[in-house]
Write a protein that holds these residues in place. Sequence first.
Motif, PDB file in Angstrom:
ATOM      1  N   GLN A   1       0.841  -1.192   0.000  1.00 17.36           N
ATOM      2  CA  GLN A   1       0.000   0.000   0.000  1.00 17.36           C
ATOM      3  C   GLN A   1       0.883   1.251   0.000  1.00 17.36           C
ATOM      4  N   LEU A   2       0.441   2.262  -0.747  1.00 16.10           N
ATOM      5  CA  LEU A   2       1.180   3.523  -0.808  1.00 16.10           C
ATOM      6  C   LEU A   2       0.829   4.365   0.414  1.00 16.10           C
ATOM      7  N   VAL A   3       1.873   4.847   1.145  1.00 18.54           N
ATOM      8  CA  VAL A   3       1.663   5.653   2.355  1.00 18.54           C
ATOM      9  C   VAL A   3       2.568   6.882   2.317  1.00 18.54           C
ATOM     10  N   LYS A   4       2.206   7.857   3.166  1.00 19.12           N
ATOM     11  CA  LYS A   4       2.973   9.095   3.254  1.00 19.12           C
ATOM     12  C   LYS A   4       3.208   9.431   4.719  1.00 19.12           C
ATOM     13  N   GLY A   5       4.428   9.867   5.052  1.00 17.46           N
ATOM     14  CA  GLY A   5       4.738  10.209   6.429  1.00 17.46           C
ATOM     15  C   GLY A   5       5.887  11.190   6.510  1.00 17.46           C
ATOM     16  N   ARG A   6       6.286  11.458   7.747  1.00 18.62           N
ATOM     17  CA  ARG A   6       7.419  12.370   7.984  1.00 18.62           C
ATOM     18  C   ARG A   6       8.493  11.650   8.767  1.00 18.62           C
ATOM     19  N   ILE A   7       9.746  12.005   8.472  1.00 20.70           N
ATOM     20  CA  ILE A   7      10.893  11.371   9.118  1.00 20.70           C
ATOM     21  C   ILE A   7      11.004  11.887  10.546  1.00 20.70           C
ATOM     22  N   LEU A   8      11.034  10.916  11.508  1.00 25.27           N
ATOM     23  CA  LEU A   8      11.209  11.275  12.922  1.00 25.27           C
ATOM     24  C   LEU A   8      12.676  11.294  13.316  1.00 25.27           C
ATOM     25  N   SER A   9      13.393  10.263  12.919  1.00 26.38           N
ATOM     26  CA  SER A   9      14.817  10.189  13.290  1.00 26.38           C
ATOM     27  C   SER A   9      15.556   9.341  12.277  1.00 26.38           C
ATOM     28  N   VAL A  10      16.871   9.602  12.147  1.00 24.53           N
ATOM     29  CA  VAL A  10      17.726   8.851  11.234  1.00 24.53           C
ATOM     30  C   VAL A  10      18.993   8.465  11.991  1.00 24.53           C
ATOM     31  N   ASN A  11      19.292   7.154  11.996  1.00 26.43           N
ATOM     32  CA  ASN A  11      20.499   6.658  12.649  1.00 26.43           C
ATOM     33  C   ASN A  11      21.343   5.960  11.598  1.00 26.43           C
ATOM     34  N   PRO A  12      22.293   6.699  10.961  1.00 29.84           N
ATOM     35  CA  PRO A  12      23.091   6.111   9.869  1.00 29.84           C
ATOM     36  C   PRO A  12      23.938   4.936  10.322  1.00 29.84           C
ATOM     37  N   GLU A  13      24.391   4.951  11.578  1.00 30.43           N
ATOM     38  CA  GLU A  13      25.258   3.873  12.035  1.00 30.43           C
ATOM     39  C   GLU A  13      24.499   2.551  12.094  1.00 30.43           C
ATOM     40  N   LYS A  14      23.323   2.592  12.724  1.00 25.30           N
ATOM     41  CA  LYS A  14      22.524   1.367  12.820  1.00 25.30           C
ATOM     42  C   LYS A  14      21.614   1.163  11.607  1.00 25.30           C
ATOM     43  N   LYS A  15      21.683   2.119  10.696  1.00 30.52           N
ATOM     44  CA  LYS A  15      20.825   2.072   9.498  1.00 30.52           C
ATOM     45  C   LYS A  15      19.348   1.937   9.876  1.00 30.52           C
ATOM     46  N   GLN A  16      18.969   2.787  10.844  1.00 30.76           N
ATOM     47  CA  GLN A  16      17.589   2.778  11.302  1.00 30.76           C
ATOM     48  C   GLN A  16      16.942   4.123  11.027  1.00 30.76           C
ATOM     49  N   VAL A  17      15.749   4.067  10.521  1.00 31.06           N
ATOM     50  CA  VAL A  17      14.979   5.288  10.240  1.00 31.06           C
ATOM     51  C   VAL A  17      13.602   5.117  10.875  1.00 31.06           C
ATOM     52  N   GLU A  18      13.168   6.142  11.604  1.00 30.52           N
ATOM     53  CA  GLU A  18      11.828   6.128  12.192  1.00 30.52           C
ATOM     54  C   GLU A  18      10.963   7.152  11.451  1.00 30.52           C
ATOM     55  N   MET A  19       9.712   6.782  11.185  1.00 33.09           N
ATOM     56  CA  MET A  19       8.791   7.662  10.474  1.00 33.09           C
ATOM     57  C   MET A  19       7.469   7.720  11.239  1.00 33.09           C
ATOM     58  N   THR A  20       6.734   8.789  11.048  1.00 35.67           N
ATOM     59  CA  THR A  20       5.443   8.944  11.720  1.00 35.67           C
ATOM     60  C   THR A  20       4.377   9.336  10.698  1.00 35.67           C
ATOM     61  N   PHE A  21       3.133   8.889  10.993  1.00 31.99           N
ATOM     62  CA  PHE A  21       1.963   9.310  10.209  1.00 31.99           C
ATOM     63  C   PHE A  21       1.159  10.362  10.967  1.00 31.99           C
ATOM     64  N   ARG A  22       1.608  10.690  12.176  1.00 29.74           N
ATOM     65  CA  ARG A  22       0.833  11.612  13.012  1.00 29.74           C
ATOM     66  C   ARG A  22       1.114  13.057  12.609  1.00 29.74           C
ATOM     67  N   SER A  23       0.136  13.916  12.898  1.00 30.07           N
ATOM     68  CA  SER A  23       0.317  15.344  12.644  1.00 30.07           C
ATOM     69  C   SER A  23       0.823  16.016  13.913  1.00 30.07           C
ATOM     70  N   GLY A  24       1.166  17.306  13.820  1.00 35.65           N
ATOM     71  CA  GLY A  24       1.622  18.044  14.992  1.00 35.65           C
ATOM     72  C   GLY A  24       3.124  18.184  15.027  1.00 35.65           C
ATOM     73  N   ASP A  25       3.619  18.678  16.181  1.00 38.74           N
ATOM     74  CA  ASP A  25       5.036  18.979  16.360  1.00 38.74           C
ATOM     75  C   ASP A  25       5.822  17.695  16.529  1.00 38.74           C
ATOM     76  N   LEU A  26       6.914  17.593  15.793  1.00 33.07           N
ATOM     77  CA  LEU A  26       7.731  16.391  15.882  1.00 33.07           C
ATOM     78  C   LEU A  26       8.506  16.320  17.188  1.00 33.07           C
ATOM     79  N   ALA A  27       8.619  17.441  17.870  1.00 32.44           N
ATOM     80  CA  ALA A  27       9.414  17.457  19.102  1.00 32.44           C
ATOM     81  C   ALA A  27       8.835  16.509  20.147  1.00 32.44           C
ATOM     82  N   ARG A  28       7.504  16.298  20.126  1.00 33.90           N
ATOM     83  CA  ARG A  28       6.868  15.413  21.102  1.00 33.90           C
ATOM     84  C   ARG A  28       7.394  13.995  20.982  1.00 33.90           C
ATOM     85  N   SER A  29       7.844  13.659  19.749  1.00 34.53           N
ATOM     86  CA  SER A  29       8.305  12.280  19.557  1.00 34.53           C
ATOM     87  C   SER A  29       9.775  12.114  19.891  1.00 34.53           C
ATOM     88  N   THR A  30      10.542  13.194  19.801  1.00 31.86           N
ATOM     89  CA  THR A  30      11.997  13.065  19.984  1.00 31.86           C
ATOM     90  C   THR A  30      12.432  13.463  21.391  1.00 31.86           C
TER      91      THR A  30
END
Length: 1475
Positions: free
Chosen positions: A950-979
């Motif tokens: 399924q095609l989805v759309k979101g915003r990047i929450l965090s990027v960890n190049p060392e562990k090659k991990q990326v977190e994304m969110t579908f929620r609206s609002g300020d991203l600071a609440r997640s970080t």
Amino acid sequence: MAHPVMSTKKRQLEDGASIHKSKKAKVAQDGKKEGKTQQEQPLHHVSNMVVDEVDFPRGGGSTFTPVEVKTIRAEAVKEANEELFKENGLATKAKKQRRKSDVKGKGKATEGGKSEGLRVEHLNYKRITVGLKIFAQVVSIQPLALIVSLPDQLLGHIPITQISAELTSALEHMDDREDDESDAADEEASSRVPDLFEIFHPGEYVRCVVTAIHASGSTENMAGIGRTRDEVERASRRVELSLVPDQVNEGVAKSDLKAGFTLPASVKSVEDHGYILNLGILDVSGFLSFKDASKTFGDSPKLHVGRILDVAVSKLSSNGRTCNVTITPSVVRDASLTEVTSVTSILPGELVQCLITAIVPHGLNIQMLGYFGGTIDKLHLPPGDPADNFKLGKKIKARVLHSIPGAASPRFALSLADHILKMKVKSSENKTENSSAIQEAYPIGTILESAKVVEVVSERGLLVEVQPEVQGFIHISHVSDEHVPSLSSSSGAWKVGTTHRARVTGYFPLDGLLQLSMRPSILEQKFLQVADVQPGELIKGTVKKLTDSALFVSISGNVDGVVFPSHYADITLKQPQKRFRPGATIKCRVLTVDPERKRIALTAKKTLVESDLPVIAKFEDAKVGLVTNAVIFRVDERRLQVEFFNNVKGSISVKEASETAITALSDVFSTGKVVKVRITHVDPEKRNIFASIRQAASSFDSTVADISSVEIGHTVEGVVSEVHKDNVVLTLQPSQVRALVSLKNLANHRGLSVAQLRAALRVGEKLEELVVVTRNPEKGIVIVANRPKSKPTLEHKQPLTMDTIELGQIVGGRILRHHRNGTLVKLSSQISGTLHPTDVSDNFETGNPFPNIDSLVKAAVISINKEKKHLTLSTRASRLDPTKDHPIVDPELLSLSTLKVGQSVRGFIKSIAEHGLFVTLGRDVDTRVQIKELFDDYVKDWKSRFQVNQLVKGRILSVNPEKKQVEMTFRSGDLARSTKPSLSLSDLHEGQKIEGRVKKIEAYGLFIEIEGSKLTGLCHKSELSDNADADVTLALRSYREGDHVKAIVHSIDKEKHRISLGLKPSYFSEEDLVELGEEAEKDSEVLGVVDDADEEMSDAEVGSPDSDAEPSASEDEQDEDDAMAVDVDMSTIFSSKPQTSSAPVPVPSLQLQGGFQWSGALGQDDAQDSDSSGESDDEEAAGKKKKKKRKEIEKDLTADLQTKMPESNADFERLLLGSPNSSYLWIQYMSFQLQLSEVEKAREIAKRALRTINFREEQEKLNVWIALLNLENIYGTDESLEVAFKDAARHNDSKTIHLRLASIFEQSEKYEKAKEQFQRTAKKFGQSSKVWTQFGEFYLKRGELEEARKLLPRSLQSLEKRKHLKTISKFAQLEYKFGEPERGKTIFEGIIDSHPKRWDLWLIYMDMEASQNDIQSLRNLFDRVLAHKMTSHKAKSFFKKWLGLEKRLGDDEGVEAVKRRAIEWTQRAANNSEE
């Protein structure tokens, strides 16, 4: 009128035609003198008559000579007919009155001042009297009687003993004649007793006399006709007629025998030069010369003695003993009568001179032969208005039909119909010579789509126009299935000018009319007569009765069939009454049809009924080599006599009866046994058919044929001769060599399944483009196959090799298959490439991430792996043509470094895990979306919202190049609440306002989980409301787990880690609420599933004010709706293209919600989950152990399933072992089989599911039943669907199944079937409101507004009174949604006017008006409802709803007005309570 009405006598006619009299009558009628021009028209008619009748004496008289007048008067005295003298007296009196009126200036037409003509009267069975002479036309010829058509749509019969005295005598002496062989051959030919069909033919006109009248129902066993089911023959029994000249010509005098007089005569004897005829007149015999007879009958054998002939008098001999006659048809037809000696001399069928005396509404009044009165019915006039076609005083020639019984003076009914004047059969078009008879142009059973009513006879029926020259008559009993007491020509459904659908059921030949019926039951009948049934046809009938000798089956209407005991079954039934019960449905095949005897024989033998072999119904159907079924009807010593269909018989010799030697055929074969035979020889001359049982066997090896003319590789064509389980036997053309072709080969070539092909193939079908692949000279057969289809190819300028391929090069290939990393593309025999979903298009929404298999693609090479000979490809427009500037909506993400926190990106769901989603953004870039980041609100069943690819759309929450991990969110609002880090106890202070979610509800308060932390606080129940007297228990019930709340921190006990919270509204200001709303609306970007507007709205409607727009259904209705919910999945399961949220993304047919993952990525998900476990919150040790154990079990199961999608039956069987009661799995299993075109297997799986699922799981069983109905609707036949439907209705709630089938028809666009099913359901469940409302919704959706509106009054007649209001309300809501809102408003106004205290109906009315966005109308409604007396609780709900609607549809002033009204209402209510 400008002249008086003409009387029935010439003397009155002449007197009334005087110029002076006409003028005076006009003055007396109008009271003023008319101009000369107005007097000329009536004078013109009168003057014409005077000129034509040159011998009209002024003082009255007659055209007869004095001698003739004297004779007439003598006859009158002799017959004591005083009425003639009375009328002469009246004529004299009328003459005197007219002479007096000349002096006084007053005019009277006749005595008593009558101004109307004679009424046109019709015959019926009650008015016909014995002795009445009548004109008739032969309809059919029975062995012992003639069936004739009489005027006015009546029928009669003429027994063979009433033809002539000579024929009756010949019948009586028949035995003596057979013993006497001494007569000459020609004498034998003329004197032998002829059959009736030899001396009469259908359409022939005859003159009859009535000899007997029988009452209705008293003629069952009448001699000559016998028992019959034919309506024509049954009706004809009531009137018995005679053709005997002595009776028909009774009253004809010798003096009447003048040239031009016609009469019937019978052949008395054959003489040397001609025939002696019996004229039925005393002392006179007729003579017909052979020469004259040969002009009519040619060189045919001599006329039979006793034959009836219509003759015209040529001359009477001088001695008055012999009358020479002629039978030339033109002479007999055109001979007209100008004078007679007596009224008894006028015979039916005579062409007579007439004078029109009046034009009446239903025809004409005429004066016949200058003396006798008569009428002509409108049916027997030429087409058109009689007033336009005829004028008073006009002379015409008409043919006499009959005398009118019961008239005071002699009167006759005549005809001017063209076919009667010319004495021919009524044709469909009178103007053309070659036009066919109406019986041929309109066979019985013909449906007439638009029969126009031209005349209504209130007590008899309708006269309709089929075409300008053809009319039909519909008896009042055939206007409708219901009883119709009378008809009206100016009103009602059958008034003049209306058109209707009708069916031809018979004919009235004499009147030239079609017999029609408009009864719906007859219009829907499959067969109207025996001749409509075809031998070999498969039919369904109803058991009528079972006797010792036969079983009688009702087929259609009055068409019945009979099953003889030998055809009850394949074996002899000892107790047939147990199998055949009256009223039961039975499936039969038509064995024989005998239209003449009106008999149909049927067979109920299962072998014949269910056989697909061809049917031999006539001798010409028997072809050599044809394999079919036959029934043994006789076993001889050396031969079997077999019978096919329709009495076609054949024989089987003893050596062809079996492969092995048989000593006695009777030991092996019995009468009535069904055998499969092959036609071996046909003898057209002797009409013999020879067959073989031995050669029909599948193991039979035919004589080895010469196949030398067919070589391997030859392209041939052949005709199908047999269809077996795996192969088809062909006869190659023109070599006649037998060949075999595989059903699988044919099926692959045609793109069908083997089962579908086997059902479609027919014996005799021609197959072309076959290639010989194998020859077997020993067996004399060859094996052929279809030429393989050539796949599309891509031409490369030069061969592709790993050495020549370069980055950016454009290559072409074919799609092979799809796998978890994308699509595999074959470029050459050794080189393949992978196309990742994110490399398909620059815009993910418009591209198809998984192109169709076997389709050709053109791609750019973006990476080369020479070791694996594998390429990475891209079909992005920006890659294919980098020189142009292409709009890029979704850029390529090559590495994690290109991602930034807060960036909006789109991708495809790679897998669905227990803790969230994994989304692929690029070839090597995947991201995780945790459950808490999926939705802004709490969603319990979150997995059902997503599916793989399924095609989805979101915003990047965090990027960890060392562990090659990326977190994304579908929620609206300020991203600071997640970080930002989670809140701790030390971060909180007293008086702080926080947001949270209700975690648990206890009797003493609420536990609230503080947002942004794992802290939980308690809000005591005393802190819920500012009202000290309020019921806190009720307040607690208003909260649900998961509700979002805003609270204030009362106190913090850091030692015990306890937080006390408060929810009282007084703790918060309006600014707090406004800030909360602004934060929610700060980010308006829609994230999550990229879907259409409808699905976004459906998600957004949770908790929105718009949810009030739809009225709440009752619990019962919701339960019924839940039972229907499976249908939504059905429409996708059986569709060829899976429906997904993103249109181009294909989804596998098996979608396990919350079950095992078939993507193969679960192990990877677990690894990533363990890597990111540090980010999750701590849990208790016991919880960790349970979670770990559960995950280990899941891992083992998925490993056992080999981490791949189900590709075989075994995969599904493995799943079903764990979930045998899951209808979802069973239905997916059925879908899997249907994709393989295994329809029969899908049926078996459905039946197996119904046996397996626990009987308590009613909903699961219902889901499978509905899936089976969908399957039968798409892949089955009408019969198989009906069987499945009946089974489903027996095992489930019948009403639910009836409605579901109607919905299935509607969704598959079978609207006529859907309509029939709704009608069937409404008839069976007329007491259900839901049935009627869904029926109405069906009509409204199709735009049939009037049909839908007719249902409401019909439904109220069937429903209980308590359901009336609910039903009316539903129909009103349907008008708002699909019909005319104004009409719906009118209905609601009527409801609330009669039920002003039904607050629920007020709310529904308001919801419907809100859907029209008319705020002023809503304000009026609220004003009206609040004017009624109601409780404060109910008033509060109305004001709350009003306020919400004002905010949504109104303005600020409206909001303030509502608040003021609420305060005023509260104060007024308080004052009323104090008083």
